[in-house]
Design a protein around this motif. Structure first.
Motif, PDB file in Angstrom:
ATOM      1  N   ILE A  26     -11.757  -4.893  40.063  1.00 35.12           N
ATOM      2  CA  ILE A  26     -11.316  -5.353  38.745  1.00 35.12           C
ATOM      3  C   ILE A  26      -9.932  -5.995  38.832  1.00 35.12           C
ATOM      4  O   ILE A  26      -9.642  -6.976  38.151  1.00 35.12           O
ATOM      5  CB  ILE A  26     -11.324  -4.177  37.742  1.00 35.12           C
ATOM      6  N   ASP A  27      -9.082  -5.453  39.680  1.00 35.12           N
ATOM      7  CA  ASP A  27      -7.712  -5.968  39.782  1.00 35.12           C
ATOM      8  C   ASP A  27      -7.637  -7.364  40.396  1.00 35.12           C
ATOM      9  O   ASP A  27      -6.593  -8.003  40.368  1.00 35.12           O
ATOM     10  CB  ASP A  27      -6.850  -4.999  40.598  1.00 35.12           C
ATOM     11  N   ARG A  28      -8.752  -7.872  40.928  1.00 37.97           N
ATOM     12  CA  ARG A  28      -8.742  -9.210  41.518  1.00 37.97           C
ATOM     13  C   ARG A  28      -9.167 -10.290  40.512  1.00 37.97           C
ATOM     14  O   ARG A  28      -9.180 -11.467  40.844  1.00 37.97           O
ATOM     15  CB  ARG A  28      -9.659  -9.253  42.748  1.00 37.97           C
ATOM     16  N   LEU A  29      -9.554  -9.859  39.299  1.00 33.28           N
ATOM     17  CA  LEU A  29      -9.909 -10.816  38.263  1.00 33.28           C
ATOM     18  C   LEU A  29      -8.643 -11.379  37.612  1.00 33.28           C
ATOM     19  O   LEU A  29      -7.530 -10.881  37.816  1.00 33.28           O
ATOM     20  CB  LEU A  29     -10.771 -10.128  37.196  1.00 33.28           C
ATOM     21  N   THR A  30      -8.812 -12.434  36.818  1.00 33.22           N
ATOM     22  CA  THR A  30      -7.682 -12.954  36.058  1.00 33.22           C
ATOM     23  C   THR A  30      -7.329 -11.972  34.949  1.00 33.22           C
ATOM     24  O   THR A  30      -8.101 -11.056  34.615  1.00 33.22           O
ATOM     25  CB  THR A  30      -8.025 -14.314  35.443  1.00 33.22           C
ATOM     26  N   THR A  31      -6.148 -12.183  34.354  1.00 30.75           N
ATOM     27  CA  THR A  31      -5.703 -11.285  33.281  1.00 30.75           C
ATOM     28  C   THR A  31      -6.696 -11.270  32.127  1.00 30.75           C
ATOM     29  O   THR A  31      -7.049 -10.199  31.588  1.00 30.75           O
ATOM     30  CB  THR A  31      -4.320 -11.724  32.778  1.00 30.75           C
ATOM     31  N   ASP A  32      -7.173 -12.452  31.689  1.00 28.65           N
ATOM     32  CA  ASP A  32      -8.145 -12.519  30.589  1.00 28.65           C
ATOM     33  C   ASP A  32      -9.438 -11.799  30.950  1.00 28.65           C
ATOM     34  O   ASP A  32     -10.047 -11.114  30.109  1.00 28.65           O
ATOM     35  CB  ASP A  32      -8.447 -13.978  30.235  1.00 28.65           C
ATOM     36  N   GLU A  33      -9.890 -11.973  32.183  1.00 34.63           N
ATOM     37  CA  GLU A  33     -11.143 -11.348  32.603  1.00 34.63           C
ATOM     38  C   GLU A  33     -11.010  -9.830  32.685  1.00 34.63           C
ATOM     39  O   GLU A  33     -11.953  -9.093  32.375  1.00 34.63           O
ATOM     40  CB  GLU A  33     -11.582 -11.933  33.952  1.00 34.63           C
ATOM     41  N   ILE A  34      -9.846  -9.346  33.099  1.00 29.11           N
ATOM     42  CA  ILE A  34      -9.610  -7.897  33.126  1.00 29.11           C
ATOM     43  C   ILE A  34      -9.710  -7.325  31.709  1.00 29.11           C
ATOM     44  O   ILE A  34     -10.345  -6.288  31.472  1.00 29.11           O
ATOM     45  CB  ILE A  34      -8.230  -7.585  33.740  1.00 29.11           C
ATOM     46  N   ARG A  35      -9.082  -8.021  30.741  1.00 26.55           N
ATOM     47  CA  ARG A  35      -9.143  -7.543  29.348  1.00 26.55           C
ATOM     48  C   ARG A  35     -10.583  -7.532  28.836  1.00 26.55           C
ATOM     49  O   ARG A  35     -11.000  -6.599  28.133  1.00 26.55           O
ATOM     50  CB  ARG A  35      -8.256  -8.427  28.472  1.00 26.55           C
ATOM     51  N   GLU A  36     -11.362  -8.580  29.189  1.00 25.95           N
ATOM     52  CA  GLU A  36     -12.748  -8.650  28.732  1.00 25.95           C
ATOM     53  C   GLU A  36     -13.578  -7.492  29.288  1.00 25.95           C
ATOM     54  O   GLU A  36     -14.406  -6.896  28.582  1.00 25.95           O
ATOM     55  CB  GLU A  36     -13.368  -9.991  29.155  1.00 25.95           C
TER      56      GLU A  36
ATOM     57  N   LYS B  47     -15.027  -0.304  26.639  1.00 30.61           N
ATOM     58  CA  LYS B  47     -14.595   0.451  25.452  1.00 30.61           C
ATOM     59  C   LYS B  47     -15.652   0.391  24.346  1.00 30.61           C
ATOM     60  O   LYS B  47     -15.952   1.391  23.678  1.00 30.61           O
ATOM     61  CB  LYS B  47     -13.270  -0.115  24.939  1.00 30.61           C
ATOM     62  N   ALA B  48     -16.233  -0.809  24.139  1.00 25.09           N
ATOM     63  CA  ALA B  48     -17.193  -0.977  23.053  1.00 25.09           C
ATOM     64  C   ALA B  48     -18.501  -0.248  23.316  1.00 25.09           C
ATOM     65  O   ALA B  48     -19.225   0.098  22.372  1.00 25.09           O
ATOM     66  CB  ALA B  48     -17.466  -2.459  22.827  1.00 25.09           C
ATOM     67  N   ASN B  49     -18.815   0.014  24.564  1.00 25.56           N
ATOM     68  CA  ASN B  49     -20.120   0.590  24.898  1.00 25.56           C
ATOM     69  C   ASN B  49     -20.010   1.932  25.620  1.00 25.56           C
ATOM     70  O   ASN B  49     -20.984   2.411  26.198  1.00 25.56           O
ATOM     71  CB  ASN B  49     -20.916  -0.383  25.764  1.00 25.56           C
ATOM     72  N   ALA B  50     -18.834   2.500  25.592  1.00 22.17           N
ATOM     73  CA  ALA B  50     -18.642   3.771  26.284  1.00 22.17           C
ATOM     74  C   ALA B  50     -19.379   4.920  25.613  1.00 22.17           C
ATOM     75  O   ALA B  50     -19.593   5.974  26.221  1.00 22.17           O
ATOM     76  CB  ALA B  50     -17.147   4.088  26.372  1.00 22.17           C
ATOM     77  N   ASP B  51     -19.778   4.721  24.332  1.00 16.88           N
ATOM     78  CA  ASP B  51     -20.423   5.824  23.616  1.00 16.88           C
ATOM     79  C   ASP B  51     -21.929   5.857  23.815  1.00 16.88           C
ATOM     80  O   ASP B  51     -22.615   6.710  23.241  1.00 16.88           O
ATOM     81  CB  ASP B  51     -20.099   5.741  22.121  1.00 16.88           C
ATOM     82  N   PHE B  52     -22.490   4.917  24.606  1.00 15.16           N
ATOM     83  CA  PHE B  52     -23.910   5.034  24.924  1.00 15.16           C
ATOM     84  C   PHE B  52     -24.114   6.268  25.799  1.00 15.16           C
ATOM     85  O   PHE B  52     -23.421   6.439  26.812  1.00 15.16           O
ATOM     86  CB  PHE B  52     -24.403   3.802  25.681  1.00 15.16           C
ATOM     87  N   PRO B  53     -25.055   7.119  25.456  1.00 12.74           N
ATOM     88  CA  PRO B  53     -25.295   8.311  26.299  1.00 12.74           C
ATOM     89  C   PRO B  53     -25.893   7.918  27.649  1.00 12.74           C
ATOM     90  O   PRO B  53     -26.561   6.890  27.783  1.00 12.74           O
ATOM     91  CB  PRO B  53     -26.292   9.129  25.464  1.00 12.74           C
ATOM     92  N   ASN B  54     -25.631   8.758  28.626  1.00  9.36           N
ATOM     93  CA  ASN B  54     -26.183   8.600  29.982  1.00  9.36           C
ATOM     94  C   ASN B  54     -25.708   7.340  30.705  1.00  9.36           C
ATOM     95  O   ASN B  54     -26.283   6.950  31.713  1.00  9.36           O
ATOM     96  CB  ASN B  54     -27.718   8.643  29.968  1.00  9.36           C
ATOM     97  N   LEU B  55     -24.696   6.673  30.164  1.00  6.78           N
ATOM     98  CA  LEU B  55     -24.050   5.575  30.903  1.00  6.78           C
ATOM     99  C   LEU B  55     -22.666   6.042  31.318  1.00  6.78           C
ATOM    100  O   LEU B  55     -21.835   6.394  30.473  1.00  6.78           O
ATOM    101  CB  LEU B  55     -23.937   4.310  30.051  1.00  6.78           C
ATOM    102  N   ILE B  56     -22.446   6.095  32.613  1.00 10.25           N
ATOM    103  CA  ILE B  56     -21.155   6.526  33.158  1.00 10.25           C
ATOM    104  C   ILE B  56     -20.568   5.349  33.946  1.00 10.25           C
ATOM    105  O   ILE B  56     -21.263   4.718  34.750  1.00 10.25           O
ATOM    106  CB  ILE B  56     -21.306   7.749  34.082  1.00 10.25           C
ATOM    107  N   TYR B  57     -19.305   5.080  33.704  1.00 12.21           N
ATOM    108  CA  TYR B  57     -18.653   3.945  34.372  1.00 12.21           C
ATOM    109  C   TYR B  57     -17.716   4.460  35.471  1.00 12.21           C
ATOM    110  O   TYR B  57     -16.884   5.339  35.213  1.00 12.21           O
ATOM    111  CB  TYR B  57     -17.841   3.116  33.372  1.00 12.21           C
ATOM    112  N   LEU B  58     -17.879   3.895  36.658  1.00 11.43           N
ATOM    113  CA  LEU B  58     -16.929   4.146  37.750  1.00 11.43           C
ATOM    114  C   LEU B  58     -16.170   2.836  37.967  1.00 11.43           C
ATOM    115  O   LEU B  58     -16.728   1.859  38.476  1.00 11.43           O
ATOM    116  CB  LEU B  58     -17.650   4.577  39.035  1.00 11.43           C
ATOM    117  N   LEU B  59     -14.915   2.819  37.537  1.00 15.08           N
ATOM    118  CA  LEU B  59     -14.097   1.606  37.595  1.00 15.08           C
ATOM    119  C   LEU B  59     -13.071   1.740  38.714  1.00 15.08           C
ATOM    120  O   LEU B  59     -12.369   2.748  38.798  1.00 15.08           O
ATOM    121  CB  LEU B  59     -13.376   1.398  36.257  1.00 15.08           C
ATOM    122  N   MET B  60     -12.988   0.734  39.554  1.00 17.72           N
ATOM    123  CA  MET B  60     -12.063   0.797  40.698  1.00 17.72           C
ATOM    124  C   MET B  60     -11.073  -0.351  40.602  1.00 17.72           C
ATOM    125  O   MET B  60     -11.460  -1.521  40.496  1.00 17.72           O
ATOM    126  CB  MET B  60     -12.845   0.762  42.006  1.00 17.72           C
ATOM    127  N   PHE B  61      -9.782  -0.008  40.649  1.00 17.87           N
ATOM    128  CA  PHE B  61      -8.762  -1.036  40.443  1.00 17.87           C
ATOM    129  C   PHE B  61      -7.396  -0.507  40.850  1.00 17.87           C
ATOM    130  O   PHE B  61      -7.196   0.699  41.020  1.00 17.87           O
ATOM    131  CB  PHE B  61      -8.732  -1.472  38.975  1.00 17.87           C
TER     132      PHE B  61
END
Length: 682
Positions: free
Chosen positions: A147-157, A163-177
């Motif tokens: 994620i840290d290799r994207l542009t600033t705008d792309e990181i925000r997107e 954030k908008a979809n974190a409340d879906f059940p059974n979806l877990i995000y592993l974010l590396m940055f």
């Protein structure tokens, strides 16, 4: 390692989805693209885990509705401008707004179609999907890396989507940055509190621990050892020099695994470029150092080729005294180092001196060692390290190794020499072999003499315009001379020479060896390999070899024929040499052959260098009769001849003119002031 651990069991507890943000970066509706991409890998998962086949259809419908919302809002924001004044921004935004308006219309049509198909609003469709996702038997781990290799705008997107979809059940995000980079990118949407915004989204923050420097360096050493195990590379590794460049030098550039992997990838490519069969064309340690500089000190590395003369020791005259030379080299050295990292400058100074010992300004750099070890600090090899190719006229180390390996195999040695001769590299090969003159195999010395003597007839003769350079035949002689010097007893030297020469068919080098052993006034006995009695025995072997070559017809074709005829004349009979020559003079070509053989060259220097080709009629008369030569060549028109024949015939005719004027036989224009008819510009 996380993925490897999760997938290590036969029945993993989660389903994995690796989502690559690079594939969708820069697009208007990242959320819609995210769900479109998500629908593809989820299809088999949902199909096997739930009985509700409408989940995938609803997921795709949700993507269309999300796409319309993202596109429309972005287009409206562009048209309004920062102050919300539509009229003030219409002119400047017309082009972009027109494009986006068309996009809004297209997306809007898709969204309307989705609403008609589902009869649900976006929020109702999301609640339906929530129920579907909750029914999954196993959670889905969505992995988003780099994620840290994207542009600033792309990181925000990306984080908006999460954030908008974190409340879906059974979806877990592993974010590396990288936390610092991402936090800074989120500052603009959080009032400068990007790290706090990040903490609200990320529920579990895990810092990957830094490995110890020892572990990092071990990864580097393991990678280097793998390359050193390749044939031809490890044999050239120098542990003593490694101790000079690694501690406190190269080691400062390898603080993490990323730098190690970056280096090893680059080094592997270069090794592959310069691997030539079982031979490596560079010094591996010098290559390690230069690759490190290329990656981590690029400004300094790029300055090295431009400072070639300084680095190899030719920047200033060697006739300067030591103090002045060191002073000038130090000044050039400091200018070179000025483009490097200031905090590492002292390390770099020691590293560069190790690579280029001549930069210290001293006279005691052993050039033979540099060349033998394929060091970048040698004039012949410097360019090879920066072009990763052999320069024009250079010879591969693989060819030199092949010659050295076949010293004791005369037939194969001759075959290799013949091939190199066709490539125009044989003379260079013998010049380069000179650095091994004291490392020749003593166990097979008679065969070595045979091999080199046979090759001598293939070598070009000395360029008579280069007065201070050794010719290739002299380099061949040096191999035999220094090899024989390793035998203390004169009897052993004579035995090796007799055995080696008796099996040889070459003439030129044999004659040179015997000539150099001849006693002359003021010559030192310590310079000779043999006693005077032993030399007499060797001389008869060489004389018989010349006579044999004259009988079988090979002598006339040899380069440097005038020298061989002089030796025959001095060691044998004057009349037999002259009789042999005149027996071959029956045509104009034969006569021109004689004149070419005995033409001499004199060098003149004034404002420019010139050369004079001349004949000494007295010398010529020792080997040939003048009158027949004159009679045969008199009808010839000089302008119709080849360049060499022109020179020889013009010198012959001018010598005859000078003879009628009473000039000495050796006269060739000593009082010349610019009108010598035999003078040629360099």
């Amino acid at each position: 390692m996380v993925l490897e651990k999760l997938c290590s069991t036969a029945k993993p507890k989660v389903d994995l989805l690796e989502f690559n943000p690079w594939e969708i970066s820069g697009q208007d509706a990242l959320m819609a693209n995210f769900f479109r991409e998500l629908a593809v890998p989820l299809s088999p998962i949902i199909g096997t885990q739930t009985s509700n086949t409408g989940t995938i259809r609803r997921l795709r419908l949700y993507a269309k509705l999300a796409s319309f919302g993202g596109t429309a809002l972005k287009a409206i924001g562009t048209a309004l401008g920062a102050d919300g004044n539509v009229l003030a921004t219409v002119a400047s935004a017309a082009g972009e707004a027109a494009t986006q308006t068309a996009d809004v219309a297209n997306r809007g049509a898709e969204a309307q179609e989705a609403i008609n198909e589902s009869n649900l609003s976006l929020s109702e469709l999301k609640r339906s999907l929530t129920r579907d996702m909750a029914a999954l038997k196993k959670p889905v781990l969505i992995v988003i890396d780099d994620i840290d290799r994207l542009t600033t705008d792309e990181i925000r997107e990306i984080f908006k989507v999460v954030k908008a979809n974190a409340d879906f059940p059974n979806l877990i995000y592993l974010l590396m940055f990288d936390r610092e980079i991402v936090g800074a990118a989120l500052d603009s949407i959080s009032g400068g509190r990007g790290h706090e915004f990040l903490d609200k989204i990320v529920q579990v923050l895990f810092h990957v621990p830094q490995p110890s420097l020892k572990c990092v360096h071990n990864v580097l050493f393991d990678g280097l050892n793998a390359h050193l195990a390749i044939s031809g590379i490890g044999e050239r590794w120098e542990n003593s020099r490694w101790g000079n460049v690694w501690p406190g030098g190269l080691s400062v550039y390898f603080k993490n695994l990323r730098s190690v992997y970056r280096f090893l990838s680059s080094f592997s490519f270069t090794v592959a470029q310069m691997q030539n069969g079982s031979t490596f064309e560079l010094n591996p340690l010098d290559l390690v150092v230069l690759e490190t500089l290329r990656l981590f000190e690029p400004s300094l590395y790029e300055s090295l080729p431009a400072n070639r003369e300084l680095l190899i020791g030719k920047k200033h005259s060697r006739y300067l005294d030591d103090g002045e030379r060191k002073k000038r080299f130090a000044a050039g050295f400091n200018i070179l180092l000025s483009v490097s990292s200031e905090v590492r400058r002292e390390y770099l100074k020691d590293i560069l001196v190790e690579l280029f010992p001549a930069i210290s300004g001293t006279k005691d750099v052993d050039q033979d060692i540099l060349l033998r070890d394929l060091r970048v600090g040698h004039d012949f090899l410097f360019d090879r390290y920066f072009t990763l190719a052999l320069s024009s006229g250079d010879i591969a180390q693989a060819d030199l190794d092949s010659l050295r390996a076949n010293f004791a195999n005369p037939d194969e040695f001759n075959r290799i020499c013949t091939t190199l001769k066709k490539q125009g590299k044989l003379e260079t090969a013998f010049e380069r072999l000179d650095v091994y003159r004291q490392q020749l195999p003593k166990s097979a010395f008679p065969q070595l003499i045979t091999s080199i003597v046979n090759a001598g007839d293939l070598l070009d003769e000395k360029d008579d315009r280069k007065f201070f350079s050794l010719d290739s035949l002299s380099y061949a002689w040096r191999l035999i001379y220094f090899g024989l010097r390793s035998f203390e007893e004169e009897s052993a030297r004579l035995e090796h020479l007799k055995n080696g020469l008796s099996d040889a068919v070459g003439v030129r080098l044999m004659v040179k060896i015997v000539s150099n052993e001849e006693r002359r006034p003021n010559s030192s006995s310590s310079e000779h390999l043999l006693s005077e009695e032993q030399w007499e025995e060797l001389k008869m072997i060489a004389l018989e070899r010349i006579r044999h070559a004259s009988r079988v017809g090979t002598l006339k074709k040899l380069k440097g024929l005038s020298y061989l005829l002089w030796r025959w004349h001095e060691w044998g009979s004057e009349h037999e040499v002259k009789d042999w020559i005149m027996s071959h003079v029956t045509t104009t070509n034969d006569a021109l052959w004689v004149l070419r053989t005995f033409v001499s060259t004199s060098r003149r220097e004034s404002n420019k260098v010139t050369f004079v080709r001349y004949h000494n009629l007295e010398t010529l008369a020792r080997f040939a009769d003048i009158e027949p030569l004159l009679k045969i060549t008199q009808p010839l028109e000089i302008e119709k001849l080849s360049q060499e024949d022109k020179r020889a015939l013009r010198a012959f005719r001018q010598a005859l003119i000078w003879k009628t004027e009473g000039k000495s036989p050796d006269y060739h224009g000593d009082d010349w002031r610019g009108d010598n008819p035999l003078a040629e510009d360099s």
